[in-house]
Each structure stands twice: as structure tokens, then as C-alpha cells.
Design an enzyme around this catalytic site. Sequence first.
Site, PDB file in Angstrom:
ATOM      1  N   ARG A   1      -6.788  -8.246  -9.248  1.00 33.75           N
ATOM      2  CA  ARG A   1      -7.485  -9.520  -9.470  1.00 33.75           C
ATOM      3  C   ARG A   1      -8.950  -9.234  -9.732  1.00 33.75           C
ATOM      4  O   ARG A   1      -9.391  -8.082  -9.675  1.00 33.75           O
ATOM      5  CB  ARG A   1      -7.354 -10.418  -8.236  1.00 33.75           C
TER       6      ARG A   1
ATOM      7  N   GLU B   1      -3.303   6.146   8.113  1.00 37.11           N
ATOM      8  CA  GLU B   1      -4.135   7.019   7.294  1.00 37.11           C
ATOM      9  C   GLU B   1      -5.066   7.834   8.173  1.00 37.11           C
ATOM     10  O   GLU B   1      -5.486   7.377   9.244  1.00 37.11           O
ATOM     11  CB  GLU B   1      -5.017   6.202   6.336  1.00 37.11           C
TER      12      GLU B   1
ATOM     13  N   LYS C   1       0.805  -1.216   0.000  1.00 33.97           N
ATOM     14  CA  LYS C   1       0.000   0.000   0.000  1.00 33.97           C
ATOM     15  C   LYS C   1       0.837   1.264   0.000  1.00 33.97           C
ATOM     16  O   LYS C   1       0.470   2.272  -0.618  1.00 33.97           O
ATOM     17  CB  LYS C   1      -0.952  -0.025   1.196  1.00 33.97           C
TER      18      LYS C   1
END
Length: 619
Positions: A297, A200, A116
Site C-alpha cells: 500500500r 526473529e 510475514k
Amino acid sequence: MIESLLIANRGEIARRILRTARRLGVRTIAVHSDVDAGLPFVAEADEAVCIGPAPARESYLDQAKILAAARATNAAAIHPGYGFLSENAEFADAVVAAGLVWVGAPASAIRAMGLKDAAKARMIAAGVPVTPGYLGEDQSPERLRAEADAIGYPVLIKAVAGGGGKGMRRVDDAHAFADALDSCRREAAASFGDDRVLIEKYILSPRHIEVQVFGDAHGGAVHLFERDCSLQRRHQKVIEEAPAPGMDAETRASVCDAAVRAARAVDYVGAGTIEFIADASAGLRADRIWFMEMNTRLQVEHPVTEAITGTDLVEWQLRVASGEPLPKRQDELSITGWAMEARLYAENPATGFLPSTGPLTHLKLPTDIRVDAGVEQGDAVTPHYDPMIAKLIVHAPNRAAAAAKLTRAAASVQVWPVRTNAAFLARCAADPDFVAERIDTGFIERHADRLVPDGSASDAVAGAAAAALVQRDPTDPWRALPGFRLNAALDDRVAVSIGGGTRLATPATAGTTAQVGAERVLFADGEAFPFAAPVAGQGGGASAGDGAILSPMPGRIVAVEVAAGDRVSAGQRLVVLEAMKMEQALLSPFDGIVADLSAATGAQVAEGVVLARIEKDAA
């Protein structure tokens, strides 16, 4: 087109891929663990290979065994589905090195977007807006705490290699940071083998918006519009829909264009999803929507995109992997109607959504909608894998009609003796705030009191059970009046044992009854209630409040935070249990003393085992 395809997955997604491959004339090979040998996906494939015992690391995560199965069956390609090895760059490289076609994202893109912190740095460089936070290499608790303090609480701790809601903790103040960090790291290490995290800013009115993207090997890239996945419980998606409520054309264009830029930034090929978080406190606005991560995916919720665009995304995957260009240009794609998907899980909402395993002796799913199921009646839900039974997918002309259709579908589900979240799903889809588009990721937590069934039988349910016991016969008036007495007021109530107790109920019509083995079960509004005529002399339930701390599910003890003789307070954490890579904290029910303690860190325990016993303070 690829001639033969090995599907390196199981259950629902394996059947989904098989369905499209069969339609395209592609020979299919299933791989399975020994415990999955009797499941439908194995029988439906042209060939099947057992690759090991139940533990995923010895079967579905064993790259060497899967590649050996591909060689043994002369497979031309491997499709990883979602989960397991679908975002494993090493496996993607190994498939290609073996001379096989990899029906998935390029290994380079998986690596670029799999972490990330690195992914966000790349998105910043590509001009894609990202959420404020800390992405640094310094992973010391002191530095992470300092960054969280600087960002301002609440913050979200997220595993760098995370996904599926695992390795994620919300922290509301500085005092809770250390414990949340430790728990997050343990879960991240267990799930991904990587305990690094990022920090975050936590958005207080967040919406989870994601965009389906697709790329080909010829430089083509398109989006297939957005989905809203805001209805979540503990970061796990519950209901997904497409398009996103409240999304205007201008905001849609901005977000979807950003998603395509993100895909192009990593030369993306195949199906992928760009996930965004939106601050919905003032509606959806382009300047309040930020990139979170990319899933390299096919997503669990891809059917809602298929429904509104009229596409088959697995077919797109197979065609792109075969070297063909994208089946459609951007201007050939449009939105028609509204779609919703609900994930039907083997879990019991009345016990905090703990997994429910066992045989699916009775299983009836709706037949008037799309249902992607991994199991059928007579199969079993085991503790070894994700407990999803099926996905309920509806499509309607507008959002209100889709919500009503999903409510009816979820309410009609019949499963026993395994417990499910069907009633919870029906309540979510029918909730007035959901229908009115007043949603964000805190919706379920905020409205849990009206969304989560407690397992008790309503008067209507008890009445239906009573009616089934009486089996009224209009030709026999005496039988139709079970409470009739000469010279007394009519009392047609019937004694029925249901919902953990015995009560008098007036026979009524509600739900559907079925004989399941030796039990009679009433199915109503997505719930299941075994019932019977009371046995003479039948006693009440077990006493409560004795202080026994039981294992609520099979799992492994990852932390024991007290010792025998310790004084504890009500709500204090005693033991942390891990099952299906999710942690469950067991708390003290009241103030008292730890009288007995059998729990030991690292031990595997079965459901219902006494781990500790708390004695109440004499006061």
C-alpha cells in the site's frame, strides 16, 4: 484516466488523495462514519456517503457498505489509502468483481506478502536476504520457546499478520518469553484476527530502512530510493527521513535492487514498500541489511519520497490503476535534497504518551512547510480512530538544514485543550545525537530522559506567563513595577499559577499566549501551559501515593492479574487495559495489599475510573 474515485478512508490520507484527484480532474466520493460527518475530507469531496456509526468494523471496515456507496454514486474506482482495508485481499477481489478499478496492489500480491512467514520464504527463493528466525507452522508455546532459545536472546516475537507496530514484543531472556508471547497473541488477535507469530533475531543496533517501489501492469518496476524510519517509540514511527543517513552509493544500489527483485517476485503493481532491518553497529553495509516485510500500500511517510524525487505518488497510483505505464523510468529518477516527516499525535508525553481526545478549540500549525492534516480548528479528536492530527513535512538542501527546519516547525505548533507530542518531536529533531546521525531504533528509549517533556513549566515559561498577566505599560511606571514598595528593594516578581502549582516569576518574553475559551494558554517550544493569576486561598494539588489505580484512558480491560486481598510488590502488573488496539499494563505503585478491586476482564471503562486500591504494608 479514472473518471471518478471513491476514497475508502478518512482523515489525513483521504484529504491527501482528494488533493491529487481534484488536480487531475477526477470526481471524488468520500465515505464517512457518522462521527466524522463534520471533518474536512467530507466537505472537500464532490460527494459524500455516510456508511455507519463510529466503530470501524461498522463503517470503514464494512466492505458491503463501501461497495454499496460506490454503486450508489457511480464510482469507477476505489482507493483504500492506508490502514483499514488497504491490505485486505478479499476486499480487493470484491472491488474488481464489482466491475470497479482497485487503486492498490493486486490481491495476489497482498496475499503473497501479507503473511510475514510466507513472504520471507518467497524472498529467500528470490534471492533477497532475510533476518535469521523461525517461520514454522508449529505454533505451540513449547516449540516457539525452543526456537527462541536456539536463535539466542534477545529475540522479537512478531504477529504473522502484523503491521503498524502492533503484535510485536522484544524478549531479552527465556524467563520473560511466556508472558510476552501471551500478550503478543492477544494483541495480534484483537488487531488482525490472527494470533500466529514468528520469531526473529533481535538486532541490537538496528536501523529501519525501507525502499519505495512501484510497478505497473506492463511489467515495469522501479524504486524511488530509500527512507530511514529508525526513530520509533514502541515500534511506532515518529520521524521518517529520505534519503537514509550514512547510505553510500554502493549500499543504496544493492538494497534498492533487492527491493525491485522482491516486487518482481510477486508481479507487483502499484505503490509498495520493502522494509529492511540493518545492523548499523559498523555503519550501513549491504551484507548487514535484511528483508523484514512488504507493505502492499501507500505508506504514511510517502511525502518524504515525494519531496526528494519531485513526484506525486498518488498521481502515479491513479495513472497505473488506469492502465498507463510508470510515469518515469529508473534512470529518470534522482535524489534532490533531504526531507523529514514528523507525526503530530494527540497524545500526552508527560503521561506515557496516552491518547488525548477532545475538541481542537485552538489549532495552529506551521504555514511555511508542507502539512498534511486531517483536522482543522474546531474539529475534535475522538477515541475511535488513530489520534494523528497532522504530518509535518520539511525539505531542505541537506540533513542538518532539514532537522533544523523540522525543529522550528514542531516547536511552533499550538494545540489546546488536546495535548500533543509536538515538544517531543522538536526535541528529537534538535537532539545532538540525531543531528550527528547517531541513530537506531533504540534512540528514543535510550534518550527518553532528555526527549520526553514532563509537563513542568520552566522559569522562562513561567516568566512569559507572568509578563502576560502584568501586561506592562511603559507609560505607567507604577504598573510596570508590581513589586514596588517604599524603602524596600525592588521585587518585580509576579505570582502565577502554571504547571500545576503557584510560583513567583520574573516577567520575561517567551512563547505566544492565546485566549482559548475561558483559559489563557501559553504556547512555547511545542508545549501548552494554561495559566492564571492565583486565587486567594487557593490550595495545593491532590495528595499522591494513596494507592488508587486509575484508568489512564478509556478502554477495555483484557486481563486482571490479582484478586482482592492479594499481597503485591512495587511494579507488579495488576490490570491490563486495551485502547486503540494497544495494551497498557497498570502496575502497583508500592508493596502492599489489594484492598479493593473493581476491575473485571472484558469491562469497558472510562478515563479516571478507580480500578483497584493498594494499601501500603504497615512496615
